[in-house]
Design a protein around this motif. Structure first.
Motif, mmCIF file in Angstrom:
data_model
loop_
_atom_site.group_PDB
_atom_site.id
_atom_site.type_symbol
_atom_site.label_atom_id
_atom_site.label_comp_id
_atom_site.label_asym_id
_atom_site.label_seq_id
_atom_site.Cartn_x
_atom_site.Cartn_y
_atom_site.Cartn_z
ATOM 1 N N ASN A 293 17.153 -29.728 85.936
ATOM 2 C CA ASN A 293 16.804 -28.771 86.971
ATOM 3 C C ASN A 293 15.594 -27.973 86.490
ATOM 4 O O ASN A 293 15.631 -27.370 85.420
ATOM 5 N N MET A 294 14.539 -27.988 87.290
ATOM 6 C CA MET A 294 13.296 -27.291 86.912
ATOM 7 C C MET A 294 13.520 -25.796 86.684
ATOM 8 O O MET A 294 12.671 -25.123 86.113
ATOM 9 N N LYS A 295 14.645 -25.281 87.183
ATOM 10 C CA LYS A 295 14.911 -23.847 87.029
ATOM 11 C C LYS A 295 15.498 -23.522 85.661
ATOM 12 O O LYS A 295 15.649 -22.353 85.322
ATOM 13 N N ASN A 296 15.830 -24.581 84.882
ATOM 14 C CA ASN A 296 16.555 -24.355 83.643
ATOM 15 C C ASN A 296 15.707 -24.764 82.426
ATOM 16 O O ASN A 296 15.543 -25.953 82.135
ATOM 17 N N ILE B 257 14.403 -13.025 98.733
ATOM 18 C CA ILE B 257 13.836 -12.928 97.377
ATOM 19 C C ILE B 257 14.344 -14.061 96.482
ATOM 20 O O ILE B 257 13.624 -14.530 95.602
ATOM 21 N N GLU B 258 15.567 -14.547 96.748
ATOM 22 C CA GLU B 258 16.097 -15.673 95.941
ATOM 23 C C GLU B 258 15.206 -16.905 96.125
ATOM 24 O O GLU B 258 14.988 -17.662 95.182
ATOM 25 N N LYS B 259 14.727 -17.114 97.348
ATOM 26 C CA LYS B 259 13.847 -18.270 97.610
ATOM 27 C C LYS B 259 12.524 -18.084 96.885
ATOM 28 O O LYS B 259 11.953 -19.026 96.335
ATOM 29 N N TRP B 260 12.003 -16.849 96.901
ATOM 30 C CA TRP B 260 10.768 -16.541 96.160
ATOM 31 C C TRP B 260 10.959 -16.906 94.684
ATOM 32 O O TRP B 260 10.160 -17.630 94.096
ATOM 33 N N ARG B 261 12.072 -16.446 94.096
ATOM 34 C CA ARG B 261 12.306 -16.679 92.667
ATOM 35 C C ARG B 261 12.455 -18.166 92.371
ATOM 36 O O ARG B 261 11.922 -18.664 91.384
ATOM 37 N N ASP B 262 13.196 -18.878 93.233
ATOM 38 C CA ASP B 262 13.377 -20.332 93.046
ATOM 39 C C ASP B 262 12.024 -21.035 93.033
ATOM 40 O O ASP B 262 11.762 -21.898 92.190
ATOM 41 N N ILE B 263 11.183 -20.686 93.996
ATOM 42 C CA ILE B 263 9.904 -21.395 94.129
ATOM 43 C C ILE B 263 9.001 -21.092 92.930
ATOM 44 O O ILE B 263 8.347 -21.996 92.397
ATOM 45 N N ILE B 264 8.980 -19.855 92.488
ATOM 46 C CA ILE B 264 8.171 -19.520 91.308
ATOM 47 C C ILE B 264 8.702 -20.279 90.086
ATOM 48 O O ILE B 264 7.935 -20.846 89.296
ATOM 49 N N ASP B 265 10.023 -20.337 89.938
ATOM 50 C CA ASP B 265 10.618 -21.061 88.803
ATOM 51 C C ASP B 265 10.299 -22.549 88.849
ATOM 52 O O ASP B 265 9.902 -23.143 87.848
#
Ligand code: NAD
Length: 258
Positions: free
Chosen positions: A61-64, A102-110
């Protein structure tokens, strides 16, 4: 016998990334397939069979960041080198700012930005050791221009160009080049989803979304093809491209010219 060059392509279970994986396999690269979907195992098997190269699927997962570091560790265990890193995985979310979670913002930046930083950092030492490395970031025409309702995407893709430039400077003494591709619309599942959503939102047909919304921005009234992106990426990965670094190359049917 010299080892085959190895390419790690994030988000290669779908769309542009999948086609890049096929193109690099056809040129004889060993491939690390990555994504979040189960099909990755089958895609890696198919690349091996069709192109007589070696390939593995390393989901992450790109977020991890830990999972991304593990992908690079496992790549080096298996192939002992990493020549090309293509930071391709990316996601989109479309909403006006007052409705943008804001969760979508954070996901996309991550996913679109931080993963490219983490993976570049993880491959850096090995590329320095090889005195050869190619990092290619799949940015977007939205790295160069904006469209409404895409705050997070446009911000993440603009920032990716900043990362590209800094790493181009840091990589220069070590034979590492870093470049970004900035495509206009490419017909992939990511864009199909947008076409579908826009048709619902504006209450018009999908054909009208394509001709009246998407392709109005393209001076050349076509979608960009993954063939174009693959050929350009293969060139940037080659030894001949050693003096091309820090660029953000538009492949956008002249969208950013207007
Ligand atoms: P796609 O949706 O078809 O594929 C996206 C890939 O990213 C998939 O393999 C998916 O598994 C992977 N991915 C998504 N979230 C992930 C996560 N959290 N962890 C790991 N993998 C994840 O999209 P595409 O159209 O092929 O886009 C690929 C890249 O090209 C993206 O960065 C996108 O922003 C960029 N791009 C696309 C277009 C276009 O018109 N399609 C235009 C410009 C730029």
């Amino acid at each position: 016998k010299a080892k085959r060059a190895t390419a790690l392509i994030t988000g290669s279970t779908s769309g542009i990334g999948h086609d890049l994986a096929k193109g690099f396999a056809a040129k004889g690269y060993n491939i690390v397939v990555n994504g979040t979907r189960k099909e990755g195992y089958q895609i890696a098997e198919q690349l091996k069979l069709e192109h007589n190269i070696d390939a593995i699927y390393l989901p992450a997962n790109m977020k991890n960041a830990d999972e991304l570091n593990t992908v690079v560790e496992k790549t080096l265990e298996k192939f002992e080198r990493i020549d090309v890193l293509i930071n391709n995985a990316g996601v989109q979310y479309v909403a006006p700012i007052d409705e943008f979670p804001i969760e979508k913002w954070r996901d996309i930046i991550d996913i679109n930005l931080t993963s490219a930083f983490v993976l570049s950092k993880a491959v850096w030492q090995q590329m320095k050791k090889q005195h050869f490395g190619r990092i290619i970031n799949m940015a977007s025409v939205h790295s160069l221009v904006a469209s409404e309702y895409k705050t997070a995407y446009v911000s993440s893709k603009h920032a990716l160009i900043g990362l590209t430039k800094v790493l181009a400077l840091e990589g220069a003494p070590h034979g590492i080049t870093v470049n970004s591709l900035c495509p206009g619309y490419v017909r992939t599942p990511l864009v199909d989803k947008q076409i579908h959503n826009q048709a619902k939102y504006h209450n018009i047909s999908e054909e009208d979304v394509i001709s009246k919304i998407l392709l109005t921005k393209h001076a050349i009234k076509e979608f960009v093809t993954t063939d174009t992106l693959t050929e350009l990426t293969l060139f940037l990965a080659s030894a001949q491209a050693s003096t091309i670094s820090g660029t953000a190359i538009p492949i956008d049917c002249a969208w950013s010219s207007s």
